[in-house]
Write a protein that holds these residues in place. Structure first.
Motif, mmCIF file in Angstrom:
data_model
loop_
_atom_site.group_PDB
_atom_site.id
_atom_site.type_symbol
_atom_site.label_atom_id
_atom_site.label_comp_id
_atom_site.label_asym_id
_atom_site.label_seq_id
_atom_site.Cartn_x
_atom_site.Cartn_y
_atom_site.Cartn_z
ATOM 1 N N VAL A 21 29.511 46.738 39.579
ATOM 2 C CA VAL A 21 29.404 45.595 39.421
ATOM 3 C C VAL A 21 29.693 44.777 40.506
ATOM 4 C CG1 VAL A 21 30.604 43.672 37.921
ATOM 5 C CG2 VAL A 21 30.665 46.031 37.058
ATOM 6 N N ARG A 22 28.661 43.796 40.771
ATOM 7 C CA ARG A 22 28.606 42.915 41.947
ATOM 8 C C ARG A 22 29.790 42.094 42.255
ATOM 9 N NH1 ARG A 22 24.426 44.296 44.069
ATOM 10 N NH2 ARG A 22 22.440 44.747 43.163
ATOM 11 N N GLN A 23 29.952 41.707 43.313
ATOM 12 C CA GLN A 23 31.363 41.239 43.662
ATOM 13 C C GLN A 23 31.451 39.601 43.351
ATOM 14 O OE1 GLN A 23 32.241 42.291 47.575
ATOM 15 N NE2 GLN A 23 32.430 44.343 47.454
ATOM 16 N N GLU A 30 29.475 37.401 38.567
ATOM 17 C CA GLU A 30 29.157 38.830 37.966
ATOM 18 C C GLU A 30 30.384 39.414 37.423
ATOM 19 O OE1 GLU A 30 26.492 40.486 37.531
ATOM 20 O OE2 GLU A 30 25.131 39.128 38.555
ATOM 21 N N ARG A 31 31.553 39.358 38.030
ATOM 22 C CA ARG A 31 32.771 39.757 37.557
ATOM 23 C C ARG A 31 33.483 39.271 36.609
ATOM 24 N NH1 ARG A 31 35.245 43.438 41.537
ATOM 25 N NH2 ARG A 31 33.307 44.558 42.240
ATOM 26 N N THR A 32 33.331 37.958 36.323
ATOM 27 C CA THR A 32 33.726 37.280 35.049
ATOM 28 C C THR A 32 32.700 37.516 33.812
ATOM 29 O OG1 THR A 32 32.490 35.360 35.689
ATOM 30 C CG2 THR A 32 34.854 35.250 36.233
ATOM 31 N N ASN A 33 31.696 37.636 34.064
ATOM 32 C CA ASN A 33 30.501 38.205 32.969
ATOM 33 C C ASN A 33 30.917 39.487 32.389
ATOM 34 O OD1 ASN A 33 28.041 37.584 31.451
ATOM 35 N ND2 ASN A 33 27.371 39.578 32.701
ATOM 36 N N TYR A 34 31.398 40.311 33.368
ATOM 37 C CA TYR A 34 31.725 41.853 32.879
ATOM 38 C C TYR A 34 32.894 41.842 32.196
ATOM 39 C CZ TYR A 34 33.359 46.541 33.364
ATOM 40 O OH TYR A 34 33.843 47.823 33.174
ATOM 41 N N ALA A 52 36.014 23.568 41.885
ATOM 42 C CA ALA A 52 37.332 24.519 42.599
ATOM 43 C C ALA A 52 38.383 24.607 41.371
ATOM 44 C CB ALA A 52 37.935 23.504 43.632
ATOM 45 N N LEU A 53 38.606 23.914 40.479
ATOM 46 C CA LEU A 53 39.449 24.353 39.301
ATOM 47 C C LEU A 53 38.894 25.169 38.451
ATOM 48 C CD1 LEU A 53 42.358 23.901 38.042
ATOM 49 C CD2 LEU A 53 41.358 21.869 37.009
ATOM 50 N N ALA A 54 37.830 25.063 38.123
ATOM 51 C CA ALA A 54 36.866 26.033 37.179
ATOM 52 C C ALA A 54 37.008 27.339 37.895
ATOM 53 C CB ALA A 54 35.622 25.669 36.892
ATOM 54 N N ASP A 55 36.734 27.613 39.427
ATOM 55 C CA ASP A 55 36.597 28.790 39.951
ATOM 56 C C ASP A 55 38.020 29.461 39.810
ATOM 57 O OD1 ASP A 55 33.978 28.521 39.875
ATOM 58 O OD2 ASP A 55 33.873 28.323 42.159
ATOM 59 N N ALA A 56 38.961 28.505 40.409
ATOM 60 C CA ALA A 56 40.369 29.080 40.451
ATOM 61 C C ALA A 56 40.818 29.587 38.997
ATOM 62 C CB ALA A 56 41.404 27.940 40.962
ATOM 63 N N ARG A 57 40.529 28.920 37.867
ATOM 64 C CA ARG A 57 41.034 29.386 36.594
ATOM 65 C C ARG A 57 40.264 30.815 36.437
ATOM 66 N NH1 ARG A 57 38.571 25.737 33.688
ATOM 67 N NH2 ARG A 57 39.989 24.273 34.024
ATOM 68 N N ALA A 58 38.998 30.826 36.516
ATOM 69 C CA ALA A 58 38.144 32.134 36.501
ATOM 70 C C ALA A 58 38.773 33.155 37.127
ATOM 71 C CB ALA A 58 36.649 31.769 36.803
ATOM 72 N N CYS A 59 39.324 32.855 38.511
ATOM 73 C CA CYS A 59 39.853 33.822 39.155
ATOM 74 C C CYS A 59 41.133 34.270 38.529
ATOM 75 C CB CYS A 59 40.060 33.281 40.475
ATOM 76 S SG CYS A 59 40.861 34.592 41.806
#
Length: 322
Positions: A127-129, A133-137, A148-155
């Motif tokens: 799975v790509r890094q 790709e990781r959240t989709n997996y 920035a907040l959306a990406d931090a939440r996804a992380c």
């Protein structure tokens, strides 16, 4: 607090140019609080390619607080806390550069990247890094990517899903179960001098992207460096810097760029591939050849982006780019 997930966006290619910050607080396996800040960088120079990625303009931050003002409200949250980011080397370099810009003491914190954290849960599947790709997996909704907040939440959600997928009951248990996770100290970070976070264009053949002969050292090369005299080949695109910057860093640290894989290749840097070019398996012809050479006893090393950045950081600890 279990951990804090963060994400920075920058105005330009220099890490002290933070223009937004998202923070997500996780306690007892639950997101309990979120914070978002627009930040006025020390210089209002915004690169067009950065604005195209995150949509933040000089006008949007002209009345925003500078980083030192933001830090007054959040700094205590970071002391003694585990910080997690996706491609943490980027975000920790931004944090380090911003602290240095305003003469702020480096907080007592450890950090880890969500890429190796999720690697343990993926268990060898290819799975790509990228965060997308990781959240989709894991079936995580990634809305407003590069906000920035959306990406931090996804992380944060990626870490929580990784814990669940591994059958662990808590973040602490997950760390205990995976003692090889690269947990690092911010005070020991050797940040990059410059980089670019935006996603690169679709992968192109190496020679058509830039000529190897065009990349010449911009500093005096130190022969003590571990990269000195080593042959490097790149395949695909990196998420943390564009290909030209990666090539320049290799050359400045004494490496030798090559266009194709051979028995003389020391390192193959494997980036994000365009499946319309390399096929559904996402493996380039360079990677296939390198693996064949490995099977036949060649000592060639295959490095993903995280390991490549670590190699650059090791070289940077000996001498810095000026």
């Amino acid at each position: 607090m279990d951990f804090i997930a963060i994400d920075f966006e920058t105005a330009n290619r220099y890490p002290n140019s933070a223009c937004s910050l998202g923070i997500v607080y996780v306690k007892n396996h639950q997101i309990i609080e979120e914070k978002y800040f627009l930040i006025q960088p020390p210089s209002m120079k915004f690169d067009r390619k950065n604005m195209d990625v995150h949509g933040i303009t000089p006008e949007a931050v002209k009345d925003a607080p500078k980083f030192d003002e933001v830090w007054k409200t959040i700094g205590q949250d970071f002391d003694g806390t585990m910080i997690i980011a996706h491609n943490a080397y980027f975000d920790m370099s931004v944090l380090s550069a911003c602290l240095k810009e305003y003469g702020i003491s480096v907080p007592n914190l450890n950090y880890c990247c969500s890429i190796p954290i999720s690697n343990r849960a993926i268990k060898g599947q290819r799975v790509r890094q990228s965060l997308k790709e990781r959240t989709n997996y894991f079936g995580i909704a990634l809305e407003e990517h590069h906000h920035a907040l959306a990406d931090a939440r996804a992380c944060a959600e990626l870490v929580l899903k990784s814990i669940e997928a591994s059958g662990q009951s808590s973040f602490a248990n997950y760390l205990d179960a995976h003692p090889s996770l690269p947990i690092k100290r911010l005070s020991k970070l050797k940040p990059m001098y410059a980089f670019s976070k935006e996603k690169a264009p679709a992968a192109k053949p190496f020679n058509k992207t830039v000529k190897i002969s065009d990349i010449q050292p911009t500093i005096d090369i130190d022969e003590r460096l571990p990269l000195f005299g080593k042959n490097f080949v790149l395949t695909g695109d990196l998420d943390s810097m564009d290909r030209t910057d990666a090539m320049q860093a290799i050359v400045n640290f004494g490496g030798i760029l090559k266009s194709g894989v051979s028995k003389k290749t020391d390192y193959l840097i494997i980036g994000r591939q365009d499946k319309t070019v390399v096929g559904d398996k996402g493996i380039s012809s360079k990677e296939r050849k390198a693996r064949e050479l490995q099977e036949n006893g060649s000592p060639i090393e295959l490095l993903d982006e995280t390991r490549f950045l670590r190699l650059l950081a090791e070289a940077s600890s000996i001498t810095s780019i000026k």
